[in-house]
Design a protein around this motif. Sequence first.
Motif, short mmCIF file in Angstrom:
data_model
loop_
_atom_site.label_atom_id
_atom_site.label_comp_id
_atom_site.label_asym_id
_atom_site.label_seq_id
_atom_site.Cartn_x
_atom_site.Cartn_y
_atom_site.Cartn_z
N PHE A 1 20.26 47.22 -1.07
CA PHE A 1 18.89 47.25 -1.58
C PHE A 1 18.81 46.61 -2.97
O PHE A 1 19.67 46.84 -3.83
CB PHE A 1 18.41 48.70 -1.66
N VAL A 2 17.75 45.81 -3.18
CA VAL A 2 17.51 45.17 -4.48
C VAL A 2 16.22 45.69 -5.10
O VAL A 2 16.21 46.19 -6.22
CB VAL A 2 17.46 43.63 -4.35
N SER A 3 15.10 45.59 -4.37
CA SER A 3 13.81 46.02 -4.92
C SER A 3 12.81 46.22 -3.78
O SER A 3 13.03 45.76 -2.66
CB SER A 3 13.27 44.98 -5.91
N ALA A 4 11.70 46.91 -4.11
CA ALA A 4 10.63 47.14 -3.13
C ALA A 4 9.28 47.06 -3.84
O ALA A 4 9.15 47.46 -5.00
CB ALA A 4 10.79 48.49 -2.44
N SER A 5 8.27 46.56 -3.13
CA SER A 5 6.93 46.45 -3.70
C SER A 5 6.13 47.72 -3.46
O SER A 5 6.54 48.60 -2.71
CB SER A 5 6.20 45.25 -3.07
N ASN A 6 4.97 47.80 -4.10
CA ASN A 6 3.96 48.84 -3.82
C ASN A 6 4.50 50.26 -3.93
O ASN A 6 4.13 51.15 -3.16
CB ASN A 6 3.36 48.63 -2.43
N GLY A 7 5.38 50.48 -4.89
CA GLY A 7 5.87 51.83 -5.14
C GLY A 7 6.90 52.32 -4.15
O GLY A 7 7.16 53.53 -4.08
N GLY A 8 7.51 51.43 -3.39
CA GLY A 8 8.57 51.84 -2.48
C GLY A 8 9.77 52.38 -3.24
O GLY A 8 10.16 51.85 -4.28
N THR A 9 10.36 53.46 -2.74
CA THR A 9 11.52 54.08 -3.39
C THR A 9 12.70 54.06 -2.45
O THR A 9 12.54 54.10 -1.22
CB THR A 9 11.22 55.53 -3.81
N PHE A 10 13.90 54.01 -3.01
CA PHE A 10 15.13 53.96 -2.21
C PHE A 10 16.00 55.16 -2.55
O PHE A 10 16.35 55.38 -3.71
CB PHE A 10 15.88 52.67 -2.50
N ALA A 11 16.32 55.95 -1.54
CA ALA A 11 17.17 57.12 -1.73
C ALA A 11 17.87 57.44 -0.43
O ALA A 11 17.27 57.35 0.65
CB ALA A 11 16.35 58.33 -2.20
N ALA A 12 19.14 57.81 -0.53
CA ALA A 12 19.94 58.21 0.63
C ALA A 12 19.91 57.16 1.74
O ALA A 12 19.87 57.48 2.93
CB ALA A 12 19.47 59.56 1.16
N GLY A 13 19.88 55.89 1.34
CA GLY A 13 19.93 54.80 2.31
C GLY A 13 18.62 54.46 2.97
O GLY A 13 18.58 53.62 3.88
N VAL A 14 17.51 55.08 2.53
CA VAL A 14 16.21 54.87 3.18
C VAL A 14 15.18 54.41 2.14
O VAL A 14 15.07 55.02 1.06
CB VAL A 14 15.71 56.15 3.87
N ILE A 15 14.41 53.37 2.48
CA ILE A 15 13.28 52.94 1.65
C ILE A 15 12.03 53.64 2.18
O ILE A 15 11.78 53.64 3.39
CB ILE A 15 13.08 51.43 1.69
N THR A 16 11.24 54.22 1.26
CA THR A 16 10.06 55.00 1.66
C THR A 16 8.84 54.57 0.86
O THR A 16 8.91 54.39 -0.35
CB THR A 16 10.30 56.50 1.45
N TRP A 17 7.73 54.40 1.58
CA TRP A 17 6.43 54.17 0.95
C TRP A 17 5.50 55.31 1.36
O TRP A 17 5.19 55.46 2.55
CB TRP A 17 5.81 52.85 1.40
N ASN A 18 5.05 56.10 0.41
CA ASN A 18 4.06 57.15 0.67
C ASN A 18 2.68 56.55 0.39
O ASN A 18 2.26 56.45 -0.77
CB ASN A 18 4.33 58.38 -0.20
N LEU A 19 1.99 56.16 1.44
CA LEU A 19 0.73 55.42 1.30
C LEU A 19 -0.49 56.33 1.21
O LEU A 19 -1.57 55.86 0.85
CB LEU A 19 0.57 54.46 2.48
N GLY A 20 -0.36 57.61 1.56
CA GLY A 20 -1.48 58.54 1.45
C GLY A 20 -2.57 58.21 2.45
O GLY A 20 -2.31 57.96 3.63
N THR A 21 -3.82 58.21 2.00
CA THR A 21 -4.96 57.89 2.87
C THR A 21 -5.12 56.38 2.97
O THR A 21 -5.25 55.69 1.96
CB THR A 21 -6.25 58.52 2.33
N LEU A 22 -5.13 55.89 4.20
CA LEU A 22 -5.30 54.46 4.45
C LEU A 22 -6.68 54.20 5.03
O LEU A 22 -7.11 54.88 5.98
CB LEU A 22 -4.25 53.94 5.42
N THR A 23 -7.37 53.22 4.47
CA THR A 23 -8.68 52.82 4.99
C THR A 23 -8.67 51.39 5.52
O THR A 23 -9.65 50.95 6.09
CB THR A 23 -9.74 52.94 3.89
N SER A 24 -7.57 50.66 5.30
CA SER A 24 -7.51 49.26 5.74
C SER A 24 -6.06 48.88 6.00
O SER A 24 -5.12 49.61 5.64
CB SER A 24 -8.11 48.33 4.67
N SER A 25 -5.90 47.72 6.61
CA SER A 25 -4.56 47.19 6.89
C SER A 25 -3.95 46.64 5.61
O SER A 25 -4.63 46.46 4.59
CB SER A 25 -4.64 46.10 7.96
N GLY A 26 -2.65 46.35 5.64
CA GLY A 26 -1.99 45.83 4.46
C GLY A 26 -0.54 45.48 4.74
O GLY A 26 -0.10 45.42 5.90
N SER A 27 0.24 45.28 3.68
CA SER A 27 1.65 44.94 3.84
C SER A 27 2.43 45.37 2.61
O SER A 27 1.87 45.54 1.52
CB SER A 27 1.83 43.44 4.07
#
Length: 278
Positions: free
Chosen positions: A153-179
Amino acid sequence: VVDTLPSGLEAPTSISDLGVWNSGGRTITWHFASLADGDKLLSYQAAISAGDTHGQTLTNNVYVTSTNTQCPNVEVLATACKATSTVTVRVPTLVIAKAASTHEVHFVFNANGSLKSVTPANGQITWTLTYTLTNGPVTDAVITDPLPEFLTFVSASNGGTFAAGVITWNLGTLTSSGSVTFVTTVDPDVPETGPIENIATIDSHETVPDTGKDSIRVTSEQVEAGTSSPAPSLPNSALGHAPVGQPISIPVSLISILFLLGMGGLTFANVRAVRRRR
């Protein structure tokens, strides 16, 4: 008080005031010996059925009767003694797709096994996760991406976090598509045993988990340097050809001088590229 539930609702739960559910008639019935003046609140919960479709309409009917009122029985009901409510079913979908910036990482190693070069530069790959939402919003949306072995792992966008070998994005409430994107490098000691597959999952409170995946292939080669070639032996004289095709004799001393002059700017070596691993 009788409340008739439409098909498309599961059996009710948390029925207040000792209301009784009849599954055959799909009714909840409350009996009261008397009611005081004022409002009386009755409640229950009923979940939408899993087989309901987007846009489906569910209509709920309720009525109340009492012998000493304008609604003495079910056949004689004033407008104030009956009511309906309508729910339109919304079925959101949330899916994810994954794409790597390159599908091949190529390593070149020196003869001693040290790394000479890698393509792309630094063995770096950008992974793009594109999620598509329809009939939103959804809540508690989350993306998880466990990194496979030999990816760093090097980096992640949009607040992605890396721990225990897993990248996680907690997006909360979604109203539209994205990436979102993240960057990894490939370890030089990865074996060439097959593609490295990377899988991401998106989930929310209202949708089932969906996965997206992509893979990369690792190739390599090793550069081997050979020993210097010995200088060729020369006879006392050598033959050449005159412009008219007749043999001419060239003194060996002149050949030796030309050869020695040429040696000043030449190095004889054998270099070849071979596959390092399969």
